[in-house]
Design an enzyme around this catalytic site. Structure first.
Site, PDB file in Angstrom:
ATOM      1  N   LEU A  33       0.820  -1.220   0.000  1.00 32.32           N
ATOM      2  CA  LEU A  33       0.000   0.000   0.000  1.00 32.32           C
ATOM      3  C   LEU A  33       0.853   1.270   0.000  1.00 32.32           C
ATOM      4  O   LEU A  33       1.895   1.332   0.636  1.00 32.32           O
ATOM      5  CB  LEU A  33      -0.913   0.021   1.234  1.00 32.32           C
ATOM      6  CG  LEU A  33      -1.921  -1.122   1.375  1.00 32.32           C
ATOM      7  CD1 LEU A  33      -2.866  -0.843   2.538  1.00 32.32           C
ATOM      8  CD2 LEU A  33      -2.708  -1.353   0.089  1.00 32.32           C
ATOM      9  N   HIS A  37      -3.368   4.152  -2.637  1.00 33.54           N
ATOM     10  CA  HIS A  37      -4.355   3.231  -2.054  1.00 33.54           C
ATOM     11  C   HIS A  37      -5.063   3.895  -0.869  1.00 33.54           C
ATOM     12  O   HIS A  37      -6.279   3.738  -0.679  1.00 33.54           O
ATOM     13  CB  HIS A  37      -3.667   1.957  -1.548  1.00 33.54           C
ATOM     14  CG  HIS A  37      -2.975   1.149  -2.603  1.00 33.54           C
ATOM     15  ND1 HIS A  37      -1.617   0.947  -2.614  1.00 33.54           N
ATOM     16  CD2 HIS A  37      -3.458   0.491  -3.690  1.00 33.54           C
ATOM     17  CE1 HIS A  37      -1.290   0.195  -3.650  1.00 33.54           C
ATOM     18  NE2 HIS A  37      -2.384  -0.099  -4.320  1.00 33.54           N
ATOM     19  N   SER A 188       2.906   0.831  -6.579  1.00 30.60           N
ATOM     20  CA  SER A 188       3.670  -0.120  -5.759  1.00 30.60           C
ATOM     21  C   SER A 188       4.996  -0.464  -6.429  1.00 30.60           C
ATOM     22  O   SER A 188       5.955  -0.841  -5.767  1.00 30.60           O
ATOM     23  CB  SER A 188       2.856  -1.402  -5.551  1.00 30.60           C
ATOM     24  OG  SER A 188       1.602  -1.091  -4.984  1.00 30.60           O
TER      25      SER A 188
HETATM   26  P1  AMP Z   1      -3.037  -2.214  -7.184  1.00 30.88           P
HETATM   27  O1  AMP Z   1      -2.736  -2.629  -5.784  1.00 30.88           O
HETATM   28  O2  AMP Z   1      -1.896  -1.587  -7.903  1.00 30.88           O
HETATM   29  O3  AMP Z   1      -3.737  -3.301  -7.971  1.00 30.88           O
HETATM   30  O4  AMP Z   1      -4.093  -1.041  -7.060  1.00 30.88           O
HETATM   31  C1  AMP Z   1      -5.268  -1.188  -6.304  1.00 30.88           C
HETATM   32  C2  AMP Z   1      -6.169  -0.030  -6.613  1.00 30.88           C
HETATM   33  O5  AMP Z   1      -5.504   1.185  -6.278  1.00 30.88           O
HETATM   34  C3  AMP Z   1      -6.540   0.068  -8.101  1.00 30.88           C
HETATM   35  O6  AMP Z   1      -7.889   0.467  -8.218  1.00 30.88           O
HETATM   36  C4  AMP Z   1      -5.614   1.142  -8.596  1.00 30.88           C
HETATM   37  O7  AMP Z   1      -6.108   1.835  -9.723  1.00 30.88           O
HETATM   38  C5  AMP Z   1      -5.549   2.055  -7.384  1.00 30.88           C
HETATM   39  N1  AMP Z   1      -4.343   2.877  -7.432  1.00 30.88           N
HETATM   40  C6  AMP Z   1      -3.069   2.462  -7.619  1.00 30.88           C
HETATM   41  N2  AMP Z   1      -2.241   3.522  -7.672  1.00 30.88           N
HETATM   42  C7  AMP Z   1      -3.014   4.622  -7.529  1.00 30.88           C
HETATM   43  C8  AMP Z   1      -2.759   6.024  -7.505  1.00 30.88           C
HETATM   44  N3  AMP Z   1      -1.529   6.520  -7.652  1.00 30.88           N
HETATM   45  N4  AMP Z   1      -3.804   6.868  -7.336  1.00 30.88           N
HETATM   46  C9  AMP Z   1      -5.072   6.388  -7.193  1.00 30.88           C
HETATM   47  N5  AMP Z   1      -5.380   5.078  -7.205  1.00 30.88           N
HETATM   48  C10 AMP Z   1      -4.367   4.211  -7.364  1.00 30.88           C
END
Ligand code: AMP
Length: 291
Positions: A33, A37, A188
């Protein structure tokens, strides 16, 4: 805050909330995270009585085994961040819980929204993996709302399509991209950038900013916008895997900016594949009254 590993435990953890009519918000993630997130969790917290965070590094959406192996995992730190953000339940299932022996079902969204950009670059199995895991997570929790980042604009669109088509009673909420102070979209994967590559990665938001400045200045031809982005990318020595201008609903390519257009970039910087995007809106045409 409770951490649960099975769908049965998750349903039991939220059953009182559901019967009392409380609203349930869910933020699906792959963990590691960061503040991006957290911004989704904060929105879920503000709009829901019960907040569920799911953490699952979904193997079926990775096209490269090395990327899956290198994906950062830090559950204890994630749990601390989640607690601070006001999460009520973390659902962190094992792969065996999600994909039990004999698992044979794939949720597949077809058309341009899965075939272009990320679908072309990472293979069609990527969005099958995304649609299948998100369908499973939403069916496990049946939240009233689920929060997804605009950072993964195509994923957000695929999830909206899937939820509409399957009639899953969850409202999909798109949330703005959270960025570091220098403009880099939080991800991440950023922890795997060397200091030098991190500087070079800033070329991507700079290219997007050049495009949006050109649109604000009245440019509507995608050929000119593409040239503006390419010149920034070349200056930063970043070779894009794609630099696309598409309709944000259909993901069909556009040649002229008449309404909202999604400008999306993917590029490998050092060991890391980065994606970013911006939603372009042409400046409103002045009405005769304003002239
Ligand atoms: P992930 O853990 O990368 O699969 O992301 C989980 C959720 O967080 C997904 O809906 C992503 O689009 C969102 N997310 C990841 N990075 C960002 C960011 N920089 N700003 C906003 N939402 C994000």
């Amino acid at each position: 805050m409770r951490i649960v590993r099975t769908v049965a435990q998750l349903r039991e953890a939220i059953s009182d909330a559901r019967t009392s009519g409380a609203s349930i918000g869910m933020v699906p993630t792959m963990g590691a995270l960061h503040e991006g997130h957290v911004s989704l969790l904060q929105r879920a917290r503000a709009e829901s009585d019960v907040v569920i965070l799911s953490i699952f590094v979904n193997p079926t959406q990775f096209s490269e085994a090395t990327d899956l192996d290198a994906y950062p995992r830090q559950e204890a730190k994630d749990a601390d961040l989640a607690e601070d953000a006001g999460v009520d339940v973390i659902f962190a299932p094992t792969a065996a819980e999600v994909y039990p022996e004999g698992f044979a079902t794939t949720v597949s969204v077809s058309g341009a929204i899965t075939e272009t950009l990320e679908g072309a670059g990472r293979g069609s199995s990527h969005f099958d993996g995304v649609a299948t895991i998100v369908a499973k997570l939403l069916l496990a929790a049946l939240p009233h709302r689920a929060y997804f980042g605009q950072k993964d604009a195509q994923q957000l669109r695929v999830v909206q399509r899937m939820v509409t088509d399957l009639g899953i009673p969850t409202e999909i909420v798109g949330c703005a991209t959270s960025r570091d102070a220098d403009g880099l979209a939080r991800s991440s994967r950023n922890v795997r950038l060397s200091a030098e590559d991190r500087q070079r990665a800033l070329t991507i938001p700079r290219a997007l900013a050049a495009v949006s400045a050109a649109v604000a200045g009245g440019e509507t031809e995608v050929a000119a916008l593409r040239a503006a982005a390419e010149s920034e990318l070349e200056r930063g020595r970043v070779v894009p895997e794609y630099l696309a201008f598409v309709d944000p609903d259909s993901f069909a390519p556009v040649e002229t900016v008449r309404g909202a257009v999604l400008c999306a970039i993917a590029a490998r910087v050092g060991k890391v594949r980065l994606i970013d995007n911006d939603l372009l809106t042409p400046p409103s045409i002045p009405t005769s009254k304003e002239n």
